[in-house]
Enzyme design. Structure first.
Site: not given
Length: 247
Positions: A115-117
């Site tokens: 999952l992205d930042y």
């Protein structure tokens, strides 16, 4: 090297790559590479043959360290913003493993997918290398449910275009389901099983939208209903079996 099957009449046999995987080193495919490179010894002898079976009580080492089969762990984490989905970050940012204390899970677990930042929501962590590999494979049909908040109302024709499939720079992007949430055209619910990098954000960017918030609210049969943001739970045996049945 002698055939271990001939010396293990009473001992249970296990594939060497599975032993390495169950010890939390890596997935089976990467374990095969370690074996072929000569990094693994069994009872003091280097083993290079992929497919080798060994007694369950054999002494296996990697880089001189004796490996021990770990208890398999399956955790469901509700990721907050501001954490990277890696084991460590060269920029010194916080990782999702910082949310899971060693006192609660001593095994070497790692995230399944990413999952992205700035993306929040459900993330599976485990030391089951085989299951992680299968769930992450492009052929996996594991559905993920996302709640998307856009910077502006989505147009009906764009909603239909996403449902039909968009041709992005790395191929066709198709969703399983998509709909407006609570009659608010800036909020979208989307079910997708593709695992391409930043796929949800790229789909909307392709049509001129920015994603203000992105939250994964469902992963397969799992939901975040009982997992507050920044917290995690161990999966129940039934939930693990359901995941394995998907792949």
């Amino acid at each position: 090297m002698e055939d271990y099957a001939t010396q293990a009449c009473t001992a249970s046999l296990i594939r060497l790559n599975k032993f390495i995987s169950n010890a939390g080193v890596c997935a089976r495919r990467e374990a095969d590479q370690l074996i072929q490179s000569g990094c693994i010894t069994v009872n003091g002898a280097v083993v290079r043959s992929v497919g080798t079976k060994i007694p369950i009580d054999a002494v296996v080492t990697y880089k001189g360290v004796v490996l021990h089969i770990e208890k398999l762990r399956y955790l469901l984490l509700n990721k907050p913003r501001g954490y990277v989905t890696t084991l460590q970050d060269p920029q010194g940012r916080k990782t999702v493993l910082d949310l899971v204390g060693k006192q609660y899970c001593a095994e070497r677990i790692y995230p399944v997918g990413r999952l992205d930042y700035d993306t929040t929501g459900l993330l599976l962590l485990t030391n089951d290398g085989d299951l992680a590999r299968k769930l992450s494979h492009p052929a996996s049909k594991v559905p993920k449910l996302y709640h998307v908040v856009l910077n502006k109302a989505i147009q009906t024709e764009h909603l239909q275009a996403i449902q039909q499939g968009l041709l992005l720079e790395d191929g066709l992007a198709k969703v399983d389901q998509i709909a407006i949430v609570e009659e608010d055209p800036t909020q979208i619910g989307m079910v997708i099983h593709m695992g391409k990098n930043r796929i949800v954000r790229r789909i909307f960017s392709h049509l001129g939208y920015l994603v203000d918030r992105l939250d994964r609210v469902g992963y397969a049969h799992l939901t975040k209903q009982h997992v507050p943001r920044g917290k995690w739970i161990f999966l129940k045996d039934k939930e693990v079996r359901q995941l394995k049945n998907l792949v």
